[in-house]
Motif scaffolding. Sequence first.
Motif, mmCIF file in Angstrom:
data_model
loop_
_atom_site.group_PDB
_atom_site.id
_atom_site.type_symbol
_atom_site.label_atom_id
_atom_site.label_comp_id
_atom_site.label_asym_id
_atom_site.label_seq_id
_atom_site.Cartn_x
_atom_site.Cartn_y
_atom_site.Cartn_z
ATOM 1 N N GLN A 187 94.890 69.174 29.143
ATOM 2 C CA GLN A 187 96.127 69.121 29.096
ATOM 3 C C GLN A 187 96.935 69.828 30.132
ATOM 4 O O GLN A 187 98.091 69.523 30.441
ATOM 5 C CB GLN A 187 96.592 69.532 27.823
ATOM 6 C CG GLN A 187 96.698 68.512 26.557
ATOM 7 C CD GLN A 187 95.386 68.002 26.241
ATOM 8 O OE1 GLN A 187 94.285 68.637 26.168
ATOM 9 N NE2 GLN A 187 95.473 66.637 26.089
ATOM 10 N N VAL A 194 94.739 62.549 15.818
ATOM 11 C CA VAL A 194 94.965 62.782 17.223
ATOM 12 C C VAL A 194 94.749 64.365 17.255
ATOM 13 O O VAL A 194 95.250 64.985 16.683
ATOM 14 C CB VAL A 194 96.219 62.406 17.791
ATOM 15 C CG1 VAL A 194 96.344 62.804 19.232
ATOM 16 C CG2 VAL A 194 96.427 60.812 17.680
ATOM 17 N N ARG A 195 93.971 64.708 18.340
ATOM 18 C CA ARG A 195 93.503 66.023 18.533
ATOM 19 C C ARG A 195 94.151 66.592 20.013
ATOM 20 O O ARG A 195 93.844 65.765 20.884
ATOM 21 C CB ARG A 195 92.200 66.749 18.408
ATOM 22 C CG ARG A 195 91.583 66.424 16.969
ATOM 23 C CD ARG A 195 90.582 67.550 16.592
ATOM 24 N NE ARG A 195 89.572 67.289 17.518
ATOM 25 C CZ ARG A 195 88.696 66.307 17.516
ATOM 26 N NH1 ARG A 195 88.598 65.365 16.310
ATOM 27 N NH2 ARG A 195 87.544 66.297 18.202
ATOM 28 N N ARG A 196 94.936 67.670 20.365
ATOM 29 C CA ARG A 196 95.108 68.022 21.556
ATOM 30 C C ARG A 196 94.979 69.547 21.671
ATOM 31 O O ARG A 196 95.518 70.190 20.855
ATOM 32 C CB ARG A 196 96.499 67.419 21.747
ATOM 33 C CG ARG A 196 97.179 67.765 23.187
ATOM 34 C CD ARG A 196 98.764 67.199 23.227
ATOM 35 N NE ARG A 196 98.735 65.868 23.111
ATOM 36 C CZ ARG A 196 99.828 65.115 22.850
ATOM 37 N NH1 ARG A 196 101.111 65.847 22.837
ATOM 38 N NH2 ARG A 196 99.546 64.032 22.492
ATOM 39 N N HIS A 236 95.588 69.561 15.540
ATOM 40 C CA HIS A 236 95.904 68.099 15.125
ATOM 41 C C HIS A 236 97.322 67.774 15.196
ATOM 42 O O HIS A 236 98.199 68.641 14.768
ATOM 43 C CB HIS A 236 95.516 67.950 13.868
ATOM 44 C CG HIS A 236 93.900 67.877 13.632
ATOM 45 N ND1 HIS A 236 93.222 66.470 13.865
ATOM 46 C CD2 HIS A 236 93.070 68.734 13.339
ATOM 47 C CE1 HIS A 236 92.023 66.744 13.511
ATOM 48 N NE2 HIS A 236 91.757 68.052 13.177
ATOM 49 N N THR A 239 104.245 58.622 17.831
ATOM 50 C CA THR A 239 103.809 59.837 18.796
ATOM 51 C C THR A 239 103.102 59.355 20.046
ATOM 52 O O THR A 239 102.572 58.580 20.234
ATOM 53 C CB THR A 239 102.314 60.351 18.009
ATOM 54 O OG1 THR A 239 102.632 60.905 16.604
ATOM 55 C CG2 THR A 239 101.512 61.623 18.922
ATOM 56 N N LEU A 257 101.211 59.575 23.397
ATOM 57 C CA LEU A 257 99.690 60.281 23.702
ATOM 58 C C LEU A 257 99.816 60.779 25.285
ATOM 59 O O LEU A 257 100.596 60.440 26.098
ATOM 60 C CB LEU A 257 98.712 59.031 23.631
ATOM 61 C CG LEU A 257 98.857 58.337 22.328
ATOM 62 C CD1 LEU A 257 97.685 57.225 22.310
ATOM 63 C CD2 LEU A 257 97.954 59.428 21.276
ATOM 64 N N GLN A 258 98.856 61.715 25.478
ATOM 65 C CA GLN A 258 98.448 62.303 26.467
ATOM 66 C C GLN A 258 96.982 62.140 27.313
ATOM 67 O O GLN A 258 96.106 62.028 26.470
ATOM 68 C CB GLN A 258 98.952 63.836 26.596
ATOM 69 C CG GLN A 258 100.521 64.094 26.405
ATOM 70 C CD GLN A 258 100.582 65.461 26.474
ATOM 71 O OE1 GLN A 258 99.732 66.363 26.721
ATOM 72 N NE2 GLN A 258 102.012 65.972 26.282
ATOM 73 N N ASP A 294 94.006 63.701 25.473
ATOM 74 C CA ASP A 294 93.708 63.553 23.806
ATOM 75 C C ASP A 294 92.443 63.099 23.330
ATOM 76 O O ASP A 294 91.981 62.188 23.869
ATOM 77 C CB ASP A 294 95.192 62.820 23.193
ATOM 78 C CG ASP A 294 96.610 63.575 23.546
ATOM 79 O OD1 ASP A 294 96.581 64.609 23.692
ATOM 80 O OD2 ASP A 294 97.495 62.746 23.397
ATOM 81 N N VAL A 312 91.265 60.918 20.604
ATOM 82 C CA VAL A 312 91.662 60.177 19.295
ATOM 83 C C VAL A 312 90.613 59.613 18.549
ATOM 84 O O VAL A 312 89.420 59.220 18.873
ATOM 85 C CB VAL A 312 92.699 58.836 19.800
ATOM 86 C CG1 VAL A 312 93.955 59.263 20.621
ATOM 87 C CG2 VAL A 312 91.720 57.965 20.735
ATOM 88 N N THR A 358 101.442 72.253 22.030
ATOM 89 C CA THR A 358 100.409 72.038 23.048
ATOM 90 C C THR A 358 100.584 72.080 24.422
ATOM 91 O O THR A 358 99.982 72.458 25.219
ATOM 92 C CB THR A 358 99.466 70.943 22.417
ATOM 93 O OG1 THR A 358 100.603 69.766 22.475
ATOM 94 C CG2 THR A 358 98.945 71.032 21.099
#
Length: 557
Positions: free
Chosen positions: A74, A329-331, A335, A342, A344-345, A348, A350, A531
């Motif tokens: 990230q 989705v976890r970043r 969560h 949403t 996305l980056q 991430d 998924v 995040t």
Amino acid sequence: MSFLTDPVIALFISLALGYLIGRLKVGPVQLGGVCGTLFVALALGQLGVRISPDLKDAAFALFIYALGFSAGPQFFANIRGGWRYGIFSIIEVVCVLLLLTVSILVFRLDVGTTAGLFAGSATESAVLGTASEAISHLPLPPGDIELLQANVATAYSLTYLFGLIAIVIFTTQIAPLILKADLRKEAQELARKLGSTDEEDDQAEGLPVFVGRAFRAGPAAGQTVGEFEKSRNFSVALERVQRRGEILETAGDFLLEPDDIAFVRGRRNAVIAVRDRLGDEVPVPQETSFALTTRDVVLVRKEAFGRQIRQLRQMAAPELQRGIFISSVRRMGQHIPALSGTILQQGDIVTLYGPEQAVSRAAAELGKTLPPGERTDFIFLGLGIVVGLLIGHFSLTIGALELTLGSGGGALISGLAFGWLNMRSPARANLPVAAADFAKEFGLAAFIAAIGLSAGPDAIDLAMQYGLILPVLGLLVSFIPAFVSLLVGSKLMKIETPILLGVIAGQHCSTPTISALVSQAGNSIPVIGYTVTYAISNVLLPLMGPVAVALAMMMAS
């Protein structure tokens, strides 16, 4: 009680009692295990017990490497993304350094006290390590260095709690009052804009998010399955049909007939909503059941970066996207809402849900599948820490000052690089989330216990010297950057209140604050902002530890 002077026993007593004390909670504020460990270690340090500096350095290297490893994907993603929210981490750093400068001038703070004030008020424990290491390289007698390092721990212990109180109360109580905002209402409205259908409420009530039901085709007769699914924005899938007693597999061009019984699968609320477009609901035929699976995928496809979840379907061929859903989705280990709006980056994680073959095809298109199991790659873990320690030996001389990353800063940079490598190739350098969390938590707690024990009687002397000055400074140095960020975010950048407050929690790297915000908001919308700044501040703030030391030394000379 002589057993208390055994360094190993003292270490684990500090951890056990510290985390017990850390569970104490007053309103939305919880002390936390790391700060509790420091309090216990400071008390035991009065008995003269000490822990080997080698253990302390090893624990900190493990912690800071794992911190960088978790933040790596990230951090680099946000650098390339223009730092829209990252500017708040810059605000945090600039404001804190300016306030430290004023504090040094007004109250004549020494180098160690300045660094401890920085770490405690910014609620960034990693600064303790990078600043303490920078102090160890100062051209001072060993006794003076030990005293300054003890002052770092004491000042941190006197300011952390007040810095934490300031940021939690500011984000959950004061900021909404200033903005005249109803946090819960605005978070719910923003969730609906992003495509929420109250699925989080379903989960809270124990209802399944994904369901399968059967309906007669009825009014949908004459349409193809692809046309029907497109009319529902692909929120449901008609994967099988019973026609005259025979179960048929469907494709996008499959034409529905009036007496067909269609098996509809998708998110619960979306499936309920299709009742208006189909005939009567009927019992699900037993033969329509088939195996479904979930798979965690690290997002590395460039075309997906910055896209909304709903836009991913526009990138895929119709047959590739059918029956596939993103369930979570976890970043940065957090969560975030898996809503259609949403964004996305890169990096991430998924979670794809659907039939095995379809999930496998979609996973290959989006990124890299996380390997099964939770095994740590100790080859790359050891190599990464060694590389970081070697990086820490490089230094830069500016005038009379010698600036160096030190082993802590080097391990942080190495962790960032190896975390990015793991994102690109999950089979290499694997450090599972649970293992990384343990490394961060235990490494930091052991390091904190070591410096707390080393502080010994010097802690009492510093507390008597400054009295209430340090707690008040802790409140101000925590509050003022948050207030500046609130004004910039609300007045200049027009960021939605729930996300802005998450941004402010992230710039302080404060997990207790985001937990309180999520509870106050009633959903996880604030995590979207948290995040971004958390990833950047977790890198910038520790690197500022040596800068704060150099600043204090410059002003003292």
